[in-house]
Scaffold this motif. Sequence first.
Motif, PDB file in Angstrom:
ATOM      1  N   LYS A   1       0.810  -1.218   0.000  1.00  0.00           N
ATOM      2  CA  LYS A   1       0.000   0.000   0.000  1.00  0.00           C
ATOM      3  C   LYS A   1       0.847   1.273   0.000  1.00  0.00           C
ATOM      4  O   LYS A   1       0.303   2.370   0.011  1.00  0.00           O
ATOM      5  N   GLY A   2       2.157   1.129  -0.002  1.00  0.00           N
ATOM      6  CA  GLY A   2       3.025   2.291  -0.158  1.00  0.00           C
ATOM      7  C   GLY A   2       3.225   3.119   1.086  1.00  0.00           C
ATOM      8  O   GLY A   2       3.390   4.345   0.990  1.00  0.00           O
ATOM      9  N   VAL A   3       3.194   2.511   2.256  1.00  0.00           N
ATOM     10  CA  VAL A   3       3.511   3.222   3.498  1.00  0.00           C
ATOM     11  C   VAL A   3       5.001   2.998   3.786  1.00  0.00           C
ATOM     12  O   VAL A   3       5.432   1.888   4.063  1.00  0.00           O
ATOM     13  N   THR A   4       5.789   4.082   3.709  1.00  0.00           N
ATOM     14  CA  THR A   4       7.238   3.979   3.860  1.00  0.00           C
ATOM     15  C   THR A   4       7.691   4.719   5.114  1.00  0.00           C
ATOM     16  O   THR A   4       7.626   5.950   5.163  1.00  0.00           O
TER      17      THR A   4
ATOM     18  N   GLU B   1       5.968   8.154   4.938  1.00  0.00           N
ATOM     19  CA  GLU B   1       5.495   8.793   3.710  1.00  0.00           C
ATOM     20  C   GLU B   1       4.386   7.937   3.117  1.00  0.00           C
ATOM     21  O   GLU B   1       4.517   6.711   2.996  1.00  0.00           O
ATOM     22  N   TYR B   2       3.285   8.597   2.749  1.00  0.00           N
ATOM     23  CA  TYR B   2       2.159   7.900   2.139  1.00  0.00           C
ATOM     24  C   TYR B   2       1.532   8.800   1.084  1.00  0.00           C
ATOM     25  O   TYR B   2       1.125   9.928   1.383  1.00  0.00           O
ATOM     26  N   LYS B   3       1.501   8.334  -0.144  1.00  0.00           N
ATOM     27  CA  LYS B   3       0.944   9.077  -1.278  1.00  0.00           C
ATOM     28  C   LYS B   3       1.538  10.484  -1.377  1.00  0.00           C
ATOM     29  O   LYS B   3       0.834  11.469  -1.577  1.00  0.00           O
ATOM     30  N   GLY B   4       2.870  10.548  -1.235  1.00  0.00           N
ATOM     31  CA  GLY B   4       3.574  11.812  -1.410  1.00  0.00           C
ATOM     32  C   GLY B   4       3.548  12.727  -0.210  1.00  0.00           C
ATOM     33  O   GLY B   4       4.146  13.809  -0.243  1.00  0.00           O
ATOM     34  N   GLN B   5       2.885  12.335   0.874  1.00  0.00           N
ATOM     35  CA  GLN B   5       2.816  13.162   2.076  1.00  0.00           C
ATOM     36  C   GLN B   5       3.625  12.526   3.203  1.00  0.00           C
ATOM     37  O   GLN B   5       3.628  11.296   3.360  1.00  0.00           O
TER      38      GLN B   5
ATOM     39  N   ALA C   1      -0.576   7.807   8.843  1.00  0.00           N
ATOM     40  CA  ALA C   1      -0.302   7.133   7.565  1.00  0.00           C
ATOM     41  C   ALA C   1      -0.935   5.743   7.533  1.00  0.00           C
ATOM     42  O   ALA C   1      -1.521   5.344   6.521  1.00  0.00           O
TER      43      ALA C   1
ATOM     44  N   LYS D   1      -4.746   6.048   7.138  1.00  0.00           N
ATOM     45  CA  LYS D   1      -5.129   6.406   5.772  1.00  0.00           C
ATOM     46  C   LYS D   1      -4.989   5.213   4.822  1.00  0.00           C
ATOM     47  O   LYS D   1      -5.754   5.085   3.858  1.00  0.00           O
ATOM     48  N   ALA D   2      -3.992   4.358   5.077  1.00  0.00           N
ATOM     49  CA  ALA D   2      -3.781   3.179   4.230  1.00  0.00           C
ATOM     50  C   ALA D   2      -4.678   2.018   4.620  1.00  0.00           C
ATOM     51  O   ALA D   2      -4.727   1.008   3.910  1.00  0.00           O
TER      52      ALA D   2
END
Length: 385
Positions: free
Chosen positions: A5-8, A48-52, A59, A62-63
């Motif tokens: 899901k792109g949570v970094t 960082e999640y979706k550029g934020q 985060a 939201k994911a």
Amino acid sequence: AMLNKGVTPLVPEQGSLGSSGDLGPLSHMALVFSTDQADLEEESGWAEYKGQVLRGKNAMQKAGIERLILGPKEGLAINNGATFSAAIGALAVFDGLYLYGLANRSAALTIEALEGCSYAFDDRIHAVRGQLGQIEAAEQIRNTFTGSTFVDTSGRVQDAYSLRCAPQVHGIVSDTLQFVRRIIERELNAVTDNPILFAPAEAISGGNFHGEPIGMAMDYLGIAISELGAISERRTFRLTDGTLNGGLPPMLVDHPEAAGLNSGLMMPQYSAAALVLENQTLAQPDSVHSLPTSANQEDHNANAMTAARHTRTVVENVRQILAIELYTAARAVDLRKRQFPEKHLGNGSSILHQDIRASIPYQAGDALWGAEIDQVLDLIQKRVL
């Protein structure tokens, strides 16, 4: 779930000794996905999640990923072990393997542009030495320029070391990559926290968290990859030197009359040289340096994270150095073809040249070369070349 899901998690790259594990980086990662009963946002780290860039708790919400309340031993298992160092090492090996093969093809393209000698790549020469990486590198270079009508036309008996000895230098890089790969693969599958629990109910304290295998392996790899870049820069230098490039224009300007008026590829070669000099510093071993910590209980530390980071930077620099050589060699080939339109490249180098020119047409005059070299770099990063 976080990867998918792109949570970094945001993790500081400095501050770990690679002994007692990569405690700091791993803890920053764990803050994002773990929680306790209080569930305080200010104790959830950053991600960082979706550029934020958000607090870790935000985060994850939201994911749509539920954070974990860790059970017995789980917290220690997560933040103990030199796993960040190993992960950076794995990326360095993965990229290094590609750059090694690319360097062989880049060397072949340069050899053809300089009308080099094929004799140095005869398989019998390498067989009698018996070094496996050298044999492999010679074969890859030879296969790339097979079919060329540019090689062996200069009348030279032998070339400079940067051409003639490419298999010997590239070969030990391959051997080192294979050795380090085995170390990293074992580490990725290892239990490296402390204490370790064994069935049925025994906890044994040891030192598997110590990052010395990673630190030392990264030092080896940093030295090897930096040499891959060093010999590449020497080939670029020969291509641009009007006294060494076999009749091509100085600095590979479009025509001899432009020499002195145009700079040609002088500055890209400068950049390659600067990166080589930086790598010479970065390749100094880190694993031999240690300072005691934790009230002298941890009196010998591996410095593995620093070794891994330095090697990663060396790899990035060599990627740029090879982009410069490929760009320079492609231009030199175009100029050589202008001299001898009836000649053609070898089977593999012809494809390599075409792939470069498909994205970056030849430019006659001086230009901002950096933008075009960045395009070559992009082709390398996407593994198109």
